[in-house]
Design an enzyme around this catalytic site. Structure first.
Site, mmCIF file in Angstrom:
data_model
loop_
_atom_site.group_PDB
_atom_site.id
_atom_site.type_symbol
_atom_site.label_atom_id
_atom_site.label_comp_id
_atom_site.label_asym_id
_atom_site.label_seq_id
_atom_site.Cartn_x
_atom_site.Cartn_y
_atom_site.Cartn_z
ATOM 1 C CD GLU A 152 -6.649 8.897 3.365
ATOM 2 O OE1 GLU A 152 -5.937 9.833 3.794
ATOM 3 O OE2 GLU A 152 -6.374 7.693 3.539
ATOM 4 C CD GLU A 161 -5.466 2.471 7.187
ATOM 5 O OE1 GLU A 161 -4.776 3.296 6.579
ATOM 6 O OE2 GLU A 161 -6.320 2.806 8.027
#
Ligand SMILES: *[C@@H]1O[C@H](CO)[C@@H](O)[C@H](O)[C@H]1NC(C)=O
Ligand SMILES: *[C@@H]1O[C@H](CO)[C@@H](O)[C@H](O)[C@H]1NC(C)=O
Ligand SMILES: *[C@@H]1O[C@H](CO)[C@@H](O)[C@H](O)[C@H]1NC(C)=O
Length: 249
Positions: free
Chosen positions: A146, A231
């Protein structure tokens, strides 16, 4: 995501009957609502909402090919160290290529906070996934890496793992590199070392090649997904993605 044939067909017909005028901006309110737009799918993805209380809505403003404009408004409390969501756009086809076969991956991202409460904790970030199989959804058994690129990180939040390097120069900016494991994959996060980058123009291939040459990422890894979004941990904000585009060749 599975779109059944019959509901899709009904949606098409009802749109034709009910909305002959120019389409208005569409707002998603459900925790896991998604919408396809241009080359992308916009999703609310409130995967961490149970760690707090609040709400979030995301609006598609316009989409044309690889260009998309959208916004998201959120208010979250409690669980100050927990991500509540990753409202994002994922490119539907810029994927399935081995890192060694990527020639360029140009991106342009212009964004701003329209409003923000004091002391928000949130990032504005790319979330890019690679793995051994040619295809695989983000954050699954198919994921090896990621790769995050944080254009903003407010309120003292940190990526997964620990910082392993500071002031790495890539794509005309200076980054602190964080590394650590999450489930069955490694997370490598480039965090802007000079504050918010609100107009980001870069070739993502510079990050991929850096990771291959300097961080042991295999050039045989397949690019599986490019996502961009935010986020939020806590606070309230309204974020405008004025323009975003990415492509891979
Ligand atoms: C996308 O945006 C760029 C730069 O603003 C523009 O040149 C291009 O024509 C746009 N493409 C589409 C398909 O709208
Ligand atoms: C999201 O939409 C719901 C329903 O319209 C509304 O009650 C809520 O206040 C909105 N949340 C934000 C953060 O805008
Ligand atoms: C976003 O893209 C559109 C169309 O390509 C352009 O007209 C507009 O100026 C861009 N906005 C910003 C803030 O770059």
């Amino acid at each position: 995501m599975h779109l059944g044939y019959i509901p899709f067909a009904l949606a098409v017909f009802s749109a034709v009957w009910a909305a002959p005028a120019a389409p208005a901006a569409q707002t998603l309110t459900g925790a896991f609502d998604c919408l396809t737009a241009g080359a992308y799918t916009l999703c609310q993805n409130q995967w961490g909402a149970s760690a707090g209380v609040g709400s979030q809505n995301s609006t598609l403003i316009s989409a044309s090919g690889n260009n998309i404009s959208w916004s998201t408004a959120w208010t979250w409390a409690n669980g100050p160290n927990n991500v509540k969501s990753y409202a994002n756009v994922i490119h539907n086809t810029a994927k399935g290529v081995q890192l060694k076969n990527i020639k360029s991956a140009p991106t342009n991202w212009v964004w701003k906070y329209n409003s923000e409460s004091q002391g928000i904790r949130a990032d504005v970030s790319f979330d890019i996934w690679t793995g051994v199989p040619q295809s695989g959804n983000p954050a699954t058994s198919a994921s090896s890496y990621e790769i995050m690129i944080w254009l903003s990180g407010l309120g003292g939040i940190q990526p997964v793992g620990s910082q392993i390097l500071s002031n790495v120069q890539i794509a005309g900016h200076s980054w602190n590199l964080w590394k650590g494991p999450n489930a069955n994959w490694q997370v490598l996060s480039f965090v802007s070392a000079s504050g918010d980058i609100t107009n980001f123009n870069a070739d993502l291939n510079a990050f991929f090649q850096y990771l291959v040459q300097n961080q042991g990422v295999s050039s045989s890894q397949y690019l599986q997904a490019i996502q961009t979004g935010t986020e939020p941990f806590v606070g309230s904000a309204s974020l405008d993605i004025e323009n975003f585009s990415v492509s891979v060749s």
